[in-house]
Each structure stands twice: as structure tokens, then as C-alpha cells.
Design an enzyme around this catalytic site. Sequence first.
Site, PDB file in Angstrom:
ATOM      1  N   ASP A  65       0.614  -1.296  -0.004  1.00  6.71           N
ATOM      2  CA  ASP A  65      -0.108   0.089  -0.098  1.00  6.71           C
ATOM      3  C   ASP A  65       0.824   1.316   0.010  1.00  6.71           C
ATOM      4  OD1 ASP A  65      -2.229  -1.505   0.055  1.00  6.71           O
ATOM      5  OD2 ASP A  65      -2.746  -0.970   2.014  1.00  6.71           O
ATOM      6  N   ASN A 136      -3.719   9.107   2.158  1.00  8.86           N
ATOM      7  CA  ASN A 136      -4.146   8.516   3.539  1.00  8.86           C
ATOM      8  C   ASN A 136      -4.489   9.271   4.748  1.00  8.86           C
ATOM      9  OD1 ASN A 136      -4.124   5.823   2.795  1.00  8.86           O
ATOM     10  ND2 ASN A 136      -2.137   5.413   3.449  1.00  8.86           N
ATOM     11  N   ASP A 166       0.574  12.050  22.283  1.00 10.20           N
ATOM     12  CA  ASP A 166       1.788  11.739  21.292  1.00 10.20           C
ATOM     13  C   ASP A 166       1.753  12.506  20.055  1.00 10.20           C
ATOM     14  OD1 ASP A 166       2.662  10.556  23.860  1.00 10.20           O
ATOM     15  OD2 ASP A 166       2.702   8.514  22.961  1.00 10.20           O
ATOM     16  N   TYR A 179      -2.234   4.022   9.124  1.00 10.21           N
ATOM     17  CA  TYR A 179      -1.636   4.311  10.664  1.00 10.21           C
ATOM     18  C   TYR A 179      -2.971   4.377  11.614  1.00 10.21           C
ATOM     19  CZ  TYR A 179       1.292   6.616  13.872  1.00 10.21           C
ATOM     20  OH  TYR A 179       1.993   6.755  15.158  1.00 10.21           O
TER      21      TYR A 179
END
Length: 281
Positions: A65, A136, A166, A179
Site C-alpha cells: 500500500d 491516507n 503523542d 496508521y
Amino acid sequence: MKNFYIVTRNKDKNNMGLIASIIETIEEKGGHASSYVYIDPEDDSKPVYLPIPEDTECVISIGGDGTLVRCAQGIGEREIPLIGVNRGHLGYLCELDDTSIFDAIDRLLQDDYEIEERMMLSGKLNDDKEYLHALNDVVITAGDGLNIINLTVYINGQQLYSYNCDGMILATPTGSTAYNLSANGPLVDPKTKVILLNPLNPHTLNSRSVVIDAGDRLMVELGARHEDMAEHATVAFDGAHRMKLKRGDHVTVRRSKRVTKLIRMSKMNFLERISTKLQEN
């Protein structure tokens, strides 16, 4: 379509053998194909560039990907249809494999396929005039290892929340399987038009992912947690175009005017595809 452009990343012996077979098959059947090896640059702050021939009607991505996403970046405003041959891991975006690509070539040459238009994001740092684009996600992370950062999110100018975290993922429905998925964000059908807001490891008990309308404008500002420290963060667009943020900087993100056109050969819908991929994992 008759003219194809085949792209892979970081020269691999097995990939090059497959590319040679694909080119031979296309040309035997009356088409034309050329190939390009994209080398990941040491400086990932620069735009992705693919020297795509003018007559290209289809880009074939060989890899995972990540390779397909790089192709989407490199296509830019031309919006050439794109299809992926998966040689990576799960391959949510790549529909084909080493064997099915050869049956797909026949159908592509006969224009027997469908095109899915995938929403993209555009964003910029502070008052920059140039917008960067992502298929993405746009991801903000702490600039110094494991340090916690303060990020305040505004939607259409109205403050939503101030996170100590974070980092932050702003994802498209396509990016919900990237992600965002690893960070426990929601899976979203790519046909929808929404933006996902997913804080990374927020230091609070009541912070959740938020799904907002694609027409909304988001701004994420890097704030201060320690007045005596120079706090830093990094923003990346699909893992590239990395830029440094300092205290007071902000990133503006909205739906892009660009789309990525993915070629679909299968009638399998999103839920069937996700179910199959999750079982493979």
C-alpha cells in the site's frame, strides 16, 4: 486503455522480474508499457515526483500500500487511474497479486473495469501558499522522541479540544486502514466523505476519535506544556513532505480538490474486503 506505466520502490530483484513479465504480456497483446523505480529519498521533505509519460492511461503499482500511496502522490493533478499489485503485507488498497495481474491486463486492455474516486486531504503549515496533498493521512508527531506535546484542534474556527498526546492523525476514509487502524481508530467505508481525527495516546480518560464532515476546515495548533522548553513537532503528508513545527505553529487541513482514481476489477464491497484482509492477518 493501451498505455501503461509500472512503478515499484527501491529496486528489488523479484519485483523487476514481475515487471518484465507484465511489460512483455502487455506488448504481446498490443499495448505499450514502460517502468520506473522510485527510490526513497534521504530528504523526505521534498515532493514525490514520477516522470510519467504524457500518453499514460494507467499506472500499475508493484509493492504494498505504501508504494501505491507514493504513486498517488506522484500522479499529482493528472489523476491518472491507478491499480496496485500487492507484494507487501495486508494490502488494503492493492487489489491484485502476482497471478491475477495477468488476467487483469486483458480486462484493462478491453476497458472492462470500474473506477473508484478516493477523497484526498490538502493542508499547509501556517500561512504557506502551497497546499500539500495526502491520500491516507496528515500526521503530527512529537519532534523529540517520546515527548508529549500539546495540540489544540479547531473546527471551522471553533475550538474542539486541547490534547496532551503523542501526536494526531487526520485521516481520509481510505487512510482509516493505515496508521489510523494501528492507533485504534475507526474503519470507514472509502465511499464516505468524512475526515477522521484520531489523537495518538492522549493523556486523558475521556478523549476519543472524532469523525467530522469533509466540508469542515481543521486547524491543529502546537501549544506549550512547559514554558521553559522549546517544544517541537513534525507534520507529514502520507509519510512524506515532512516539516518541522515550533510552538505557536499551526497546520490547516481540509478536503482536497484532487482525488485518487483507483481501478477496481472485483465486485467485492468494502465490508467483504475488510473481512477478508482481517482474516488474513
